[in-house]
Design a protein around this motif. Sequence first.
Motif, mmCIF file in Angstrom:
data_model
loop_
_atom_site.group_PDB
_atom_site.id
_atom_site.type_symbol
_atom_site.label_atom_id
_atom_site.label_comp_id
_atom_site.label_asym_id
_atom_site.label_seq_id
_atom_site.Cartn_x
_atom_site.Cartn_y
_atom_site.Cartn_z
ATOM 1 N N LEU A 25 0.817 -1.211 0.000
ATOM 2 C CA LEU A 25 0.000 0.000 0.000
ATOM 3 C C LEU A 25 0.854 1.265 0.000
ATOM 4 O O LEU A 25 0.534 2.245 -0.693
ATOM 5 C CB LEU A 25 -0.931 -0.017 1.214
ATOM 6 C CG LEU A 25 -1.942 1.121 1.333
ATOM 7 C CD1 LEU A 25 -2.833 1.190 0.091
ATOM 8 C CD2 LEU A 25 -2.779 0.951 2.598
ATOM 9 N N LYS A 26 1.939 1.254 0.738
ATOM 10 C CA LYS A 26 2.775 2.457 0.839
ATOM 11 C C LYS A 26 3.363 2.873 -0.506
ATOM 12 O O LYS A 26 3.667 4.049 -0.718
ATOM 13 C CB LYS A 26 3.888 2.231 1.870
ATOM 14 C CG LYS A 26 3.389 2.240 3.307
ATOM 15 C CD LYS A 26 4.464 1.833 4.286
ATOM 16 C CE LYS A 26 5.538 2.897 4.420
ATOM 17 N NZ LYS A 26 6.503 2.577 5.495
ATOM 18 N N LYS A 27 3.520 1.920 -1.426
ATOM 19 C CA LYS A 27 4.045 2.249 -2.752
ATOM 20 C C LYS A 27 3.134 3.216 -3.493
ATOM 21 O O LYS A 27 3.584 3.918 -4.406
ATOM 22 C CB LYS A 27 4.206 0.975 -3.587
ATOM 23 C CG LYS A 27 5.179 -0.040 -3.025
ATOM 24 C CD LYS A 27 5.153 -1.317 -3.853
ATOM 25 C CE LYS A 27 6.047 -2.398 -3.264
ATOM 26 N NZ LYS A 27 5.948 -3.670 -4.044
ATOM 27 N N HIS A 28 1.863 3.242 -3.126
ATOM 28 C CA HIS A 28 0.881 4.035 -3.859
ATOM 29 C C HIS A 28 0.447 5.286 -3.097
ATOM 30 O O HIS A 28 -0.411 6.029 -3.577
ATOM 31 C CB HIS A 28 -0.340 3.170 -4.167
ATOM 32 C CG HIS A 28 -0.002 1.885 -4.857
ATOM 33 N ND1 HIS A 28 0.522 1.838 -6.131
ATOM 34 C CD2 HIS A 28 -0.077 0.592 -4.431
ATOM 35 C CE1 HIS A 28 0.735 0.575 -6.470
ATOM 36 N NE2 HIS A 28 0.385 -0.194 -5.454
ATOM 37 N N LEU A 29 1.028 5.526 -1.920
ATOM 38 C CA LEU A 29 0.682 6.694 -1.121
ATOM 39 C C LEU A 29 1.723 7.776 -1.352
ATOM 40 O O LEU A 29 2.846 7.684 -0.833
ATOM 41 C CB LEU A 29 0.613 6.330 0.361
ATOM 42 C CG LEU A 29 -0.513 5.381 0.775
ATOM 43 C CD1 LEU A 29 -0.325 4.929 2.219
ATOM 44 C CD2 LEU A 29 -1.872 6.044 0.599
ATOM 45 N N PRO A 30 1.406 8.824 -2.097
ATOM 46 C CA PRO A 30 2.388 9.864 -2.387
ATOM 47 C C PRO A 30 2.602 10.789 -1.192
ATOM 48 O O PRO A 30 1.811 10.788 -0.235
ATOM 49 C CB PRO A 30 1.739 10.630 -3.547
ATOM 50 C CG PRO A 30 0.278 10.480 -3.297
ATOM 51 C CD PRO A 30 0.095 9.100 -2.725
ATOM 52 N N ALA A 31 3.655 11.566 -1.245
ATOM 53 C CA ALA A 31 3.916 12.562 -0.206
ATOM 54 C C ALA A 31 2.855 13.648 -0.270
ATOM 55 O O ALA A 31 2.240 13.893 -1.311
ATOM 56 C CB ALA A 31 5.304 13.155 -0.392
#
Length: 284
Positions: free
Chosen positions: A18-24
């Motif tokens: 999931l973190k791969k798809h959460l942008p800054a």
Amino acid sequence: MSTILKWAGNKTVVMPHLKKHLPAGPRLVEPFAGSCAVMMATDYPHYLVADINPDLINMYQQIKDDVLGFIERAKHLFNTFNTEDGYYDSRDNFNHDCDPEWRAALFLYLNRHGYRGICRYNKRGIFNVPYGNYKNPYFPETEIRTFAEKAQRATFICAGYEETLAQLLPDDVVYCDPPYDGTFAGYHTAGFSEGDQYRLASVLERRSSEGHPVIASNSDTLLIRSLYRNFTLHKITAARSMGVAAGESKSAVEIIAVSKPVVWMGFDLAAKGCDRTVTHEVRA
């Protein structure tokens, strides 16, 4: 990082994907708080964390405001009422006690002592999960203290998804983890219907077109693939522990839908209605 609560659909296991798809961004907005696994596993400057379940939000707020008092009250319940009779007395107290401090501690107690960590209310708003018969329920003190520190960056609100998403600020990142299509949705008396799935997808697509990065998790069903057909779909197979008997293994296929404004040679592809749906499969 384990979460404070046992929770169906807890995202701890799938966070590496999931973190791969959460942008800054300056703030992460979550209309479906759940176990707060996403907040605990990310590092945004600020968070807006919402849920329609007032007991869940009250517990998080009490921990944020007075972690030591919460731990003291919750420990007393764990140490005093670790029996079947004690559980049902505590459940009855929870269903009649309006004091927010004790209600928060009781919510954690019921979660850790109730049958398989289920959170369930009847139509009258009565918490009705039976006793779980655990010999030594885990008291998550370390997780509570860690959460209390992280919660200083968060604003917790009891609100539905439409009200929450109406509070978006420029550059906010949105992550939605609603009750999944075709699964149990009794975490609150209002439930979560197929109509809610339609309305949520419509609101998320609109917020994306306004410039907000939007990420959503849901079941891999024909309905969800149709509703999120203009999103990029990533398929994962996630392990399940909630509701699974000891010694059993269970998994389910999920979708991570990602919709970000795409600009190419001056044209907004999302606004032009271009199909950006591709599917990747990973295993959690």
